[in-house]
Write an enzyme that holds these catalytic residues in place. Structure first.
Site, mmCIF file in Angstrom:
data_model
loop_
_atom_site.group_PDB
_atom_site.id
_atom_site.type_symbol
_atom_site.label_atom_id
_atom_site.label_comp_id
_atom_site.label_asym_id
_atom_site.label_seq_id
_atom_site.Cartn_x
_atom_site.Cartn_y
_atom_site.Cartn_z
ATOM 1 N N GLN A 190 0.819 -1.202 0.000
ATOM 2 C CA GLN A 190 0.000 0.000 0.000
ATOM 3 C C GLN A 190 0.859 1.261 0.000
ATOM 4 O O GLN A 190 1.589 1.518 0.953
ATOM 5 C CB GLN A 190 -0.906 0.007 1.236
ATOM 6 C CG GLN A 190 -1.886 1.156 1.241
ATOM 7 C CD GLN A 190 -2.737 1.160 2.480
ATOM 8 O OE1 GLN A 190 -2.217 1.259 3.595
ATOM 9 N NE2 GLN A 190 -4.035 1.053 2.319
ATOM 10 N N GLY A 191 0.784 2.036 -1.061
ATOM 11 C CA GLY A 191 1.545 3.278 -1.170
ATOM 12 C C GLY A 191 0.680 4.495 -0.882
ATOM 13 O O GLY A 191 0.402 5.303 -1.767
ATOM 14 N N GLU A 251 -11.210 -1.044 5.771
ATOM 15 C CA GLU A 251 -10.116 -1.338 6.695
ATOM 16 C C GLU A 251 -10.564 -1.220 8.146
ATOM 17 O O GLU A 251 -10.202 -2.009 9.003
ATOM 18 C CB GLU A 251 -8.969 -0.370 6.423
ATOM 19 C CG GLU A 251 -7.833 -0.448 7.420
ATOM 20 C CD GLU A 251 -6.695 0.473 7.031
ATOM 21 O OE1 GLU A 251 -5.687 -0.033 6.551
ATOM 22 O OE2 GLU A 251 -6.820 1.705 7.176
#
Lengths: 293, 377
Positions: free
Chosen positions: B121-122, B239
């Site tokens: 995840q960037g 999330e």
């Protein structure tokens, strides 16, 4: 698994809330807090007629034939409304003490070293011999002390759970009042609710109340002793810390008799002293951890 | 209010339980946190096993309750956690499924489900952690490509990832929340440099990623140009929704082990410690009930996790830290021995009030979005 309120349960909650708003509004609360605590027997009979005490009695005995989940919803509402009187003892006496189910008989209960509303009661669960009045910290709950009785003992799981439900109602109401105040009250040119320090107090109140809600409702469904103990611990915490935070959000105003906050806080203190909470619940949960394989 | 399984749920649970009892005994142990290539292979292997048994897409296609049962049963049985596949399965995958084109879904989703490819995840940057919208990594269009320059940080599994879900700024003049675009970047592209960061727990599970004029095909853009913030919110609510379900089950198990360890070493006789453990039992019982409540609510609202996720995360992250602090007190002097498992868990639990939105930011979210308090800091 459908762990949410059914339509009937939602309707019951709304109905009780309306009933209490109509019969026990802010004006009535203020008037009651201004003088010595008196039990409104007419209100008591109305609550009886509405079925609040007979809720869990079978229909063949004149009850509503409902279960613990419904009782929990009702007691959450009475807690929220800060309804005074020995509601819990009378509810527990319905079906055994004549007249309790209908609200004609007011029943008090000895709970460890304390009795709530002894002078107002027609009947008493337990032995109040030698009870002496004390100057109650909660102006809306007269208290007697029973000499020699041990404190913090075991209590009937239903009583522990319904106390948790009342505490949950108080916690939810305290959060609501704090948020209302934080939106309306301005300092430094904006509502105090825009300040992170105030915002975080309110967020924590909600988190505690919602965690307690899940625990209380689940305990009402399972009736398992460990679930009841957990519910009581979290609901006590949510009510005790929530009312204190609510007072803090109200600032100086919160420290006055005029603001409603202190009444909720003092009631939360009274309920937290009832049997089955605190250390008793913690020890029971600890023992439960070792009871498995 | 009903906490019992429906007949379908009961059947799913029974079938899963039976399958786990069959496959788990022969499964080797997961490699240590120092061996990420080993963990990558292991986690992909487990995903393949799930795929072949028909459980690969339980995080996507199934109802929230089915997913809850899956996480509950796998954790109870001691099955491997999603591990290196976390971003692919729980972030990038659902995002592509919801926002991607048919071609994009066909290109990436089967590989994620089958356990062929690992994603990272960037999102976070050195100056844009909790304030994600402050991100500065730039991308500009050049022919059929975006050219990306900047840097990302706290990128879990970057070293072993094949793809990166990358947020870039494509319009620096637009308001902060606009002008952001979501790209799928191949990690082996020229100009990508990964520098592992050592955590306070001693492991190197995340990294800094430097991007120097990296060319990413425009076809890898998911959603519209400059619409990446909206695309991202879909992922973030996910999330905070049910991502921690399995961990609550694990914490309840740990607490039981802790009680037995305290009984065996005599610390159970200390009433203060015993009562603390009792209170934690209440805490994790309630967190499990809160999970069931949130999942039921999500199910009723069509599978969208609500704000209950923030309430849960706030309470859970602190409870987890308290659990392992208590473990240290049960262990006594052994609580300083890194070879005792709870000690490493204690160290890693320190990240819980920071990762995926700090507790402070979560409180702002609860206060503003749930309680309706005015914005402001």
């Amino acid at each position: 698994m459908r762990f949410r309120l059914t339509e009937d349960q939602q309707a019951l909650r709304t109905w009780v809330r309306r009933l209490l708003e109509r019969r026990w509004d802010a004006g009535a609360l203020r008037a009651a807090a201004a003088g010595p605590a008196r039990l409104d027997r007419e209100l008591w009979r109305e609550l009886g007629a509405a079925g609040l005490f007979a809720l869990r009695l079978p229909e063949t005995e004149g009850g509503a034939g409902l279960g613990l989940p419904e009782a929990v919803l009702v007691f959450e509402e009475t807690g929220r409304a800060l309804l005074p009187g020995p509601l819990l003892a009378t509810h527990l006496a319905a079906g055994t003490v004549p007249g309790a189910a209908t609200g004609r008989t007011v029943v008090a209960g000895v709970d460890g070293p304390l009795v709530e509303w002894l002078d107002a009661a027609d009947a008493v669960l337990g032995d109040p011999t030698g009870a002496v009045p004390l100057r109650s910290a909660d102006p809306l709950t007269p208290l007697h002390r029973v000499p020699g009785a041990a404190g913090g003992g075991t209590a009937e799981p239903v009583a522990v759970l319904l106390t948790a439900a009342e505490q949950l109602g108080t916690a939810a109401r305290a959060c609501e009042m704090a948020v209302q105040h934080a939106r309306a009250r301005e300092q430094f040119g904006r509502p105090i609710g825009a300040f992170q320090a105030v915002k975080h107090l309110c967020a924590d109140m909600l988190v505690r109340a919602e965690t307690a809600r899940a625990a209380v409702y689940a305990a009402a469904v399972t009736a398992a002793p460990a679930d009841v103990a957990a519910a009581r611990l979290l609901a006590d915490e949510a009510a005790l810390r929530g009312t204190r935070d609510c007072l803090q959000v109200h600032g100086g105003m919160g420290f006055t008799w005029e603001a409603e906050v202190h009444l909720h806080l003092k009631r939360a203190w009274v309920r937290a002293r009832r049997g089955g909470g605190g250390a008793v619940a913690e020890e029971a949960l600890a023992a439960d951890l070792l009871s498995g394989p | 209010m009903d906490l019992s399984d429906t007949p379908e749920e009961e059947e799913f649970r029974a079938r899963l339980r039976e399958w786990l009892a069959k496959v788990l005994p022969t499964l080797p142990a997961r490699p240590s946190p120092d061996d990420w290539p080993g963990r990558r292979a292991y986690d992909l292997g487990w995903q393949r096993t799930l795929h072949d048994a028909g459980y690969a897409d339980v995080h996507w296609g199934a109802s929230p309750t089915t997913r809850l049962i899956f996480l509950e049963e796998t954790e109870r049985a001691g099955a491997p956690y999603v591990g290196a596949n976390f971003v692919g399965l729980l972030h990038a995958g659902p995002t592509i499924a919801a926002e991607g084109t048919p071609a994009q879904r066909a290109r990436w989703l089967p590989h994620i489900l089958r356990g062929d490819e690992v994603w990272c995840q960037g999102f976070s940057e050195p100056d844009a952690g909790s304030d994600l919208a402050a991100l500065r990594t730039r991308a500009w269009r050049d022919g059929d490509d975006y050219v990306v320059s900047g840097s990302k940080i706290w990128t879990s599994h970057a070293e072993v990832a094949d793809w990166c879900e990358l947020l870039v700024r494509t319009d620096p003049r637009a308001p902060r929340h606009r002008g952001i675009t979501w790209l799928a970047m191949p990690m082996d592209a020229d100009g990508v440099t990964v520098r592992p960061l050592r955590t306070l727990a001693g492991s190197a599970e995340f990294a800094e990623v430097f991007l120097d004029e990296v060319r990413v095909p425009a076809a890898n853009r998911v959603g519209e140009e400059n619409d990446g913030w909206r695309v991202t919110l879909v992922t973030l609510s996910f999330e905070r929704g049910t991502a921690f379900v399995g961990e609550v089950v694990a914490c309840r198990r740990v607490l039981g082990e802790l009680a037995r360890a305290a009984r065996d070493n005599g610390r159970w006789d200390d009433p203060v410690l015993r009562r603390r453990i009792g209170r934690l039992a209440a805490e994790f019982r309630a967190l499990w009930r809160l999970t069931q409540w949130n999942v039921s609510e999500a199910e009723a609202s069509g599978g969208v996790p609500g704000a209950g996720g923030s309430v849960f995360k706030l309470r859970y992250s602190h409870a987890r830290q308290e659990l392992y602090d208590t473990a240290a007190d049960v262990l006594g002097p052994d609580g300083l021995d890194l070879d005792r498992p709870w000690v490493l868990d204690r160290l890693s639990s320190l990240s819980y009030t920071i990762a995926a939105g700090t507790s402070q930011i979560q409180r702002d979210i609860v206060a503003e979005r749930v309680l309706g308090l005015p914005k402001g800091r």
